[in-house]
Design a protein around this motif. Structure first.
Motif, PDB file in Angstrom:
ATOM      1  N   LEU A 174      11.098  10.624   7.004  1.00 22.59           N
ATOM      2  CA  LEU A 174      10.728   9.861   8.006  1.00 22.59           C
ATOM      3  C   LEU A 174      10.083  10.286   9.075  1.00 22.59           C
ATOM      4  CD1 LEU A 174      11.228   6.768   8.578  1.00 22.59           C
ATOM      5  CD2 LEU A 174      13.487   7.133   9.480  1.00 22.59           C
ATOM      6  N   ALA A 175      10.412  11.361   9.521  1.00 19.34           N
ATOM      7  CA  ALA A 175       9.742  12.149  10.527  1.00 19.34           C
ATOM      8  C   ALA A 175       8.216  12.444  10.392  1.00 19.34           C
ATOM      9  CB  ALA A 175      10.447  13.146  11.234  1.00 19.34           C
ATOM     10  N   LEU A 176       8.147  13.049   9.037  1.00 21.66           N
ATOM     11  CA  LEU A 176       6.762  13.376   8.498  1.00 21.66           C
ATOM     12  C   LEU A 176       5.876  11.955   8.641  1.00 21.66           C
ATOM     13  CD1 LEU A 176       5.730  16.066   7.275  1.00 21.66           C
ATOM     14  CD2 LEU A 176       5.676  14.318   5.344  1.00 21.66           C
ATOM     15  N   LEU A 177       6.407  10.948   7.949  1.00 20.80           N
ATOM     16  CA  LEU A 177       5.591   9.682   7.720  1.00 20.80           C
ATOM     17  C   LEU A 177       5.271   9.136   9.304  1.00 20.80           C
ATOM     18  CD1 LEU A 177       7.328   7.370   5.181  1.00 20.80           C
ATOM     19  CD2 LEU A 177       5.075   8.465   5.197  1.00 20.80           C
ATOM     20  N   LEU A 178       6.154   9.312  10.167  1.00 19.77           N
ATOM     21  CA  LEU A 178       5.757   8.635  11.385  1.00 19.77           C
ATOM     22  C   LEU A 178       4.884   9.649  12.077  1.00 19.77           C
ATOM     23  CD1 LEU A 178       9.582   7.423  12.533  1.00 19.77           C
ATOM     24  CD2 LEU A 178       7.418   6.162  12.108  1.00 19.77           C
ATOM     25  N   GLU A 179       4.923  10.852  11.801  1.00 22.81           N
ATOM     26  CA  GLU A 179       4.049  11.828  12.576  1.00 22.81           C
ATOM     27  C   GLU A 179       2.617  11.452  11.677  1.00 22.81           C
ATOM     28  OE1 GLU A 179       5.476  15.804  12.219  1.00 22.81           O
ATOM     29  OE2 GLU A 179       6.830  15.250  13.395  1.00 22.81           O
ATOM     30  N   ALA A 180       2.476  11.484  10.691  1.00 25.27           N
ATOM     31  CA  ALA A 180       1.267  10.701   9.901  1.00 25.27           C
ATOM     32  C   ALA A 180       0.676   9.749  10.389  1.00 25.27           C
ATOM     33  CB  ALA A 180       1.331  11.054   8.656  1.00 25.27           C
ATOM     34  N   GLU A 181       1.184   8.706  11.275  1.00 27.49           N
ATOM     35  CA  GLU A 181       0.657   7.531  11.758  1.00 27.49           C
ATOM     36  C   GLU A 181      -0.363   7.847  12.829  1.00 27.49           C
ATOM     37  OE1 GLU A 181       3.628   4.672  12.636  1.00 27.49           O
ATOM     38  OE2 GLU A 181       2.352   3.447  13.852  1.00 27.49           O
ATOM     39  N   GLY A 182      -1.506   6.896  12.596  1.00 29.08           N
ATOM     40  CA  GLY A 182      -2.493   7.193  13.761  1.00 29.08           C
ATOM     41  C   GLY A 182      -3.593   7.299  13.326  1.00 29.08           C
TER      42      GLY A 182
ATOM     43  N   ARG B  61       0.823   1.732  10.885  1.00 26.33           N
ATOM     44  CA  ARG B  61       2.120   1.067  10.472  1.00 26.33           C
ATOM     45  C   ARG B  61       2.473   0.524   9.343  1.00 26.33           C
ATOM     46  NH1 ARG B  61       6.712   1.040  13.825  1.00 26.33           N
ATOM     47  NH2 ARG B  61       5.961   2.922  14.392  1.00 26.33           N
ATOM     48  N   ALA B  62       1.822  -0.163   8.755  1.00 31.02           N
ATOM     49  CA  ALA B  62       1.921  -1.231   7.513  1.00 31.02           C
ATOM     50  C   ALA B  62       2.106  -0.179   6.322  1.00 31.02           C
ATOM     51  CB  ALA B  62       0.838  -2.062   7.244  1.00 31.02           C
ATOM     52  N   GLU B  63       1.242   0.896   6.399  1.00 30.56           N
ATOM     53  CA  GLU B  63       1.317   1.910   5.188  1.00 30.56           C
ATOM     54  C   GLU B  63       2.582   3.065   5.439  1.00 30.56           C
ATOM     55  OE1 GLU B  63      -3.371   2.262   5.001  1.00 30.56           O
ATOM     56  OE2 GLU B  63      -2.229   3.947   5.387  1.00 30.56           O
ATOM     57  N   VAL B  64       3.106   2.902   6.588  1.00 29.65           N
ATOM     58  CA  VAL B  64       4.471   3.635   6.638  1.00 29.65           C
ATOM     59  C   VAL B  64       5.493   2.724   6.112  1.00 29.65           C
ATOM     60  CG1 VAL B  64       5.936   4.642   8.522  1.00 29.65           C
ATOM     61  CG2 VAL B  64       3.662   5.013   8.609  1.00 29.65           C
ATOM     62  N   GLU B  65       5.261   1.551   6.619  1.00 28.17           N
ATOM     63  CA  GLU B  65       6.677   0.631   5.980  1.00 28.17           C
ATOM     64  C   GLU B  65       6.336   0.605   4.466  1.00 28.17           C
ATOM     65  OE1 GLU B  65       6.552  -3.148   8.036  1.00 28.17           O
ATOM     66  OE2 GLU B  65       6.838  -2.167  10.144  1.00 28.17           O
ATOM     67  N   ASP B  66       5.308   0.347   3.943  1.00 24.71           N
ATOM     68  CA  ASP B  66       5.183   0.117   2.469  1.00 24.71           C
ATOM     69  C   ASP B  66       5.872   1.462   1.925  1.00 24.71           C
ATOM     70  OD1 ASP B  66       3.731  -1.922   3.146  1.00 24.71           O
ATOM     71  OD2 ASP B  66       2.068  -1.266   2.813  1.00 24.71           O
ATOM     72  N   ASN B  67       5.584   2.626   2.315  1.00 21.98           N
ATOM     73  CA  ASN B  67       6.096   3.775   1.864  1.00 21.98           C
ATOM     74  C   ASN B  67       7.447   3.952   1.973  1.00 21.98           C
ATOM     75  OD1 ASN B  67       3.938   5.369   0.584  1.00 21.98           O
ATOM     76  ND2 ASN B  67       2.776   5.158   2.455  1.00 21.98           N
ATOM     77  N   LEU B  68       8.015   3.319   3.092  1.00 24.77           N
ATOM     78  CA  LEU B  68       9.709   3.556   2.986  1.00 24.77           C
ATOM     79  C   LEU B  68      10.157   2.818   1.969  1.00 24.77           C
ATOM     80  CD1 LEU B  68      10.445   3.523   6.859  1.00 24.77           C
ATOM     81  CD2 LEU B  68      10.468   5.310   5.263  1.00 24.77           C
ATOM     82  N   ILE B  69       9.411   1.471   1.832  1.00 25.42           N
ATOM     83  CA  ILE B  69      10.063   0.655   0.597  1.00 25.42           C
ATOM     84  C   ILE B  69       9.785   1.312  -0.653  1.00 25.42           C
ATOM     85  CG2 ILE B  69       9.626  -1.623  -0.637  1.00 25.42           C
ATOM     86  CD1 ILE B  69       9.831  -2.974   1.626  1.00 25.42           C
TER      87      ILE B  69
ATOM     88  N   ASP C  33       0.835  -1.346  -0.143  1.00 26.10           N
ATOM     89  CA  ASP C  33      -0.025  -0.052   0.015  1.00 26.10           C
ATOM     90  C   ASP C  33       0.802   1.229  -0.047  1.00 26.10           C
ATOM     91  OD1 ASP C  33      -2.687  -0.223  -0.445  1.00 26.10           O
ATOM     92  OD2 ASP C  33      -2.945  -1.117   1.813  1.00 26.10           O
ATOM     93  N   GLY C  34       1.878   1.323  -0.561  1.00 30.59           N
ATOM     94  CA  GLY C  34       2.901   2.217  -0.885  1.00 30.59           C
ATOM     95  C   GLY C  34       2.326   3.395  -1.731  1.00 30.59           C
ATOM     96  N   LEU C  35       2.662   4.554  -1.887  1.00 25.12           N
ATOM     97  CA  LEU C  35       2.092   5.659  -2.877  1.00 25.12           C
ATOM     98  C   LEU C  35       1.825   5.148  -4.214  1.00 25.12           C
ATOM     99  CD1 LEU C  35       0.928   8.391  -2.366  1.00 25.12           C
ATOM    100  CD2 LEU C  35       3.233   9.417  -3.150  1.00 25.12           C
ATOM    101  N   LEU C  36       2.876   4.611  -4.826  1.00 27.81           N
ATOM    102  CA  LEU C  36       2.800   4.201  -6.248  1.00 27.81           C
ATOM    103  C   LEU C  36       1.596   3.058  -6.697  1.00 27.81           C
ATOM    104  CD1 LEU C  36       4.687   4.835  -8.434  1.00 27.81           C
ATOM    105  CD2 LEU C  36       6.075   2.682  -8.034  1.00 27.81           C
ATOM    106  N   THR C  37       1.375   2.348  -5.465  1.00 30.08           N
ATOM    107  CA  THR C  37       0.592   0.921  -5.841  1.00 30.08           C
ATOM    108  C   THR C  37      -0.989   1.281  -4.965  1.00 30.08           C
ATOM    109  OG1 THR C  37       1.994  -0.084  -4.273  1.00 30.08           O
ATOM    110  CG2 THR C  37       2.177  -0.610  -6.658  1.00 30.08           C
ATOM    111  N   SER C  38      -1.192   2.541  -4.106  1.00 33.66           N
ATOM    112  CA  SER C  38      -2.214   2.378  -3.430  1.00 33.66           C
ATOM    113  C   SER C  38      -3.266   3.003  -4.188  1.00 33.66           C
ATOM    114  CB  SER C  38      -2.040   3.044  -2.147  1.00 33.66           C
ATOM    115  OG  SER C  38      -1.688   4.256  -2.343  1.00 33.66           O
ATOM    116  N   GLU C  39      -4.774   3.071  -3.928  1.00 35.28           N
ATOM    117  CA  GLU C  39      -5.514   3.591  -4.860  1.00 35.28           C
ATOM    118  C   GLU C  39      -6.635   4.163  -3.579  1.00 35.28           C
ATOM    119  OE1 GLU C  39      -6.359   2.273  -8.911  1.00 35.28           O
ATOM    120  OE2 GLU C  39      -5.803   0.448  -7.988  1.00 35.28           O
ATOM    121  N   GLY C  40      -7.475   4.996  -4.259  1.00 37.77           N
ATOM    122  CA  GLY C  40      -8.794   5.482  -3.416  1.00 37.77           C
ATOM    123  C   GLY C  40      -8.310   6.233  -2.202  1.00 37.77           C
ATOM    124  N   ASP C  41      -8.884   5.754  -1.040  1.00 39.12           N
ATOM    125  CA  ASP C  41      -8.577   6.646   0.118  1.00 39.12           C
ATOM    126  C   ASP C  41      -7.257   6.348   0.609  1.00 39.12           C
ATOM    127  OD1 ASP C  41     -10.826   7.811   0.372  1.00 39.12           O
ATOM    128  OD2 ASP C  41     -11.843   6.647   1.705  1.00 39.12           O
TER     129      ASP C  41
END
Ligand code: HEM
Length: 456
Positions: A241-249, A255-263, A92-100
Motif C-alpha cells: 500500500l505504501a508503495l502504491l501511494l508513493e507511486a501516485e503523482g 488516485r483512481a488507478e491506485v484505488e483500482d489496483n487495491l481492488i 484500470d487495475g493491473l489485470l485490466t489496463s493496457e498500454g502505458d
C-alpha cells in the motif's frame, strides 16, 4: 502383480459430443462456461468457429500459445469479452489496463514481487496459517474447506501486502466478494450478444451493491493509511500500500488507478490461491495413497526444518500434488486475447477481432498433450517427469509479459499453508463432498468442499 492404485478421476464436465447451438451457448455461458466445450476443443491443436457475436479461436497448441502470448504479443490486446466482465469491476487495475497505464503500474509494483521480497513474507504466511489452523483443534463438525481457504488466503494477503491495516471486516468483505463473483463474475447474455451499452445488464444491476461496498472499503483503507502517515510518518509500514501511494503523482499513478489496483489485488491476491489450496486438499483426500506420500514428506521436512521458507523447495511430492491440482482445476481457467490485425500461425488464420481463448482448462486436459488427462496423477510433476512438460502446455499462471505477478507469492503461500495444515490435520471427504467445477472468473467448487478434519 501390479499394485498401482487406479487413479482418481475427479468431477468435470464431459466434452460435448456436438458443439452447442448459439442459443444454448448463451444459457451455458451464463450458467457455467466450463460446460460449453465440445470434443474438438479438447482434441485439436486449434479451432476457429463463429461465436454468438464474433469469431472464436481455441488455442491449445503450445506453439500457438507461445505465438499469442509471447512472440507476437504486440498484435494481441485483452479480449473484448473478458474486458466486458472485468473492467466494470477493476477498471484500470493491473489485470485490466493496457498500454502505458499497464506499463507504469507493473513497473511501480515490481519491487514488492521480487523473489527476495516475497521470501521475506514466509514467516508471516506461516504464523497466520498456524493461527488459523487452531480452529481445527476443536473441529467436531465438518468444515467447508473452500470457504476456510478463502478466509486464510485473505488474511495472509492483508497481513503481508497491507500490514494488517485495512478498513475491513473479513467476513463481510468476503461475503461481498462472493456475491460479486456470483453476479458480475460471469458473461452477461447481453454482452455475449454485444448489445448496446445503454441496455442495463442484469449481472451489473445485481452486482452494484457489493461493488459499491468494495470501493468504499478501498477508499477507507487509503484514508486510514494517509492519516497514519500524517501522524507518524517514520513508523508507517513499508508495504504494498505504501508503495502504491508513493507511486501516485505526476508521471506515476493517478488516485483512481491506485484505488483500482487495491481492488484488483484484494481480489486477485486471495481468491485464486484459495481455490488452489481447496482443490489440492480435496484431491488428496480422494486419493489416499497420494496423501500418504505427501503427509510422510511433510512430516519429515517440517520436523527437521524450522524455517518455513525452506519447505518450499524441500517437498517435491507436495509441490507435485499442488501443481497437479492447478492442472486439473486451474484457478484462472481462461486467458483471453484478441488480434489487433489479422494473424497467421503455421498456416492457421486468426482473424482480427476474434476472441482467442488460451484456456488452461482445455490445454491442461488436452487429449494430445497429456496421458490420462482427466486423472489425478501428481507423478507427472515429480522431478524427472516435470522437465518433460512443455512450458506452454502448462499455464496456471499464464505466460509472457502479463504472466501472473503474484505467481511466486502464491506458490510459496500454498506450500507453507499445506505444510502447516497437513502436518497437523487429516482432511477427509464425506458423503456431502460432491463439488462441481464452475467458472465464475475463478474455478469454484459448486456445493463447497465440506470435509471432516481430525488431528493427525
Ligand atoms: C494460485 C494462484 C494464482 C493463479 C492460478 C493466478 C493466475 C493468473 C493468471 C493466469 C494471470 C494471467 C492473466 C492474463 O494473462 O490474462 C494472472 C495475472 C495476474 N495475477 Fe495472478 N494468479 C494467482 C495468484 C495471484 C496472487 C497471489 C496475486 C497478487 C498478490 C495475483 C495477482 C495478479 C495480477 C495483478 C495479474 C495481472 C498481471 C498483469 O496483467 O500484468 N495473482 N494470474
Amino acid at each position: 502383480m501390479d499394485t498401482k492404485p487406479v487413479p482418481f478421476v475427479p468431477p468435470a464436465p464431459k466434452p460435448r459430443a456436438r458443439p452447442a447451438s448459439k442459443l444454448a451457448t448463451i444459457a451455458i455461458v451464463y450458467r457455467n462456461s466450463l460446460e460449453l466445450w465440445a470434443e474438438p476443443a479438447y482434441n485439436e491443436p486449434w479451432i476457429l468457429f463463429p461465436g454468438v457475436s464474433s469469431a472464436i479461436v481455441v488455442a491449445n497448441d503450445p506453439g500457438l500459445v507461445r505465438h499469442v502470448l509471447v512472440d507476437n504479443a504486440a498484435n494481441y490486446r485483452l479480449a473484448t469479452g473478458r474486458q466486458l466482465i472485468l473492467r466494470p469491476i477493476l477498471r484500470d487495475g493491473l489485470l485490466t489496463s493496457e498500454g502505458d497505464v499497464w506499463k507504469r503500474s507493473r513497473k511501480a509494483m515490481a519491487p514488492v514481487f521480487t523473489p527476495r521480497h516475497i521470501q521475506g513474507f514466509a514467516p508471516k504466511m506461516h504464523e497466520r496459517t498456524v493461527k488459523f489452523a487452531a480452529r481445527y483443534e476443536r473441529a467436531e463438525e465438518p468444515a467447508d474447506i473452500a470457504k476456510d481457504m478463502t478466509m486464510l488466503t485473505f488474511d495472509i494477503l492483508v497481513e503481508t501486502l497491507f500490514s494488517g491495516e485495512v478498513a475491513i471486516e473479513p467476513e463481510v468483505f468476503l461475503d461481498h466478494v462472493e456475491r460479486l463473483l456470483e453476479t458480475m463474475g460471469r458473461m452477461d447474455p447481453l454482452d455475449l450478444l454485444r448489445a448496446p451499452q445503454w441496455l442495463p445488464r442484469i449481472t451489473h444491476l445485481r452486482g452494484r451493491r457489493p461493488l459499491a461496498h468494495l470501493r468504499k472499503i478501498v477508499a477507507e483503507t487509503i484514508a486510514l493509511r494517509e492519516k497514519r502517515l500524517r501522524a507518524d510518518p517514520g513508523n508507517a509500514p513499508r508495504d504494498f500500500l505504501a508503495l502504491l501511494l508513493e507511486a501516485e503523482g505526476p508521471g506515476g499513478l493517478t488516485r483512481a488507478e491506485v484505488e483500482d489496483n487495491l481492488i484488483t489485488f484484494f481480489g486477485a491476491g486471495h481468491e485464486t490461491t484459495a481455490r488452489a489450496l481447496g482443490w489440492t486438499i480435496y484431491l488428496l483426500a480422494k486419493a489416499p495413497w497420494e496423501r500418504e506420500r505427501v503427509e510422510a514428506e511433510i512430516d519429515r521436512v517440517v520436523a527437521r526444518e524450522p524455517d518455513p521458507l525452506k519447505w518450499v523447495d524441500a517437498m517435491p511430492f507436495t509441490r507435485a500434488a499442488l501443481e497437479e491440482a492447478l492442472r486439473l482445476y486451474p484457478p484462472a481457467p481462461a486467458i483471453n486475447r484478441e488480434p489487433i490485425e489479422d494473424d497467421v500461425y503455421g498456416g492457421f488464420f486468426l482473424p482480427k477481432g476474434a476472441q482467442v481463448f488460451v484456456m488452461p482448462w482445455t490445454i491442461h486436459r488436452n487429449r494430445r498433450l497429456w496421458e490420462e488427462p482427466d486423472a489425478f496423477l501428481p507423478e507427472r510433476f515429480h522431478p524427472g517427469n516435470r522437465e518433460k512438460i512443455d512450458r506452454y502446455q502448462y499455464l496456471p499462471f499464464g505466460a509472457g509479459a502479463r504472466i501472473c505477478i503474484g505467481a511466486s507469492f502464491a506458490m510459496q503461500e500454498a506450500m507453507i499453508a499445506l505444510g502447516v495444515l497437513l502436518s497437523r490435520f487429516r482432511f477427509d471427504a464425506i458423503a456431502a463432498t460432491q463439488p462441481w467445477p464452475v467458472q465464475r472468473l475463478t474455478t469454484q467448487p459448486r456445493g463447497g468442499l465440506p470435509m471432516r478434519i481430525s488431528r493427525r
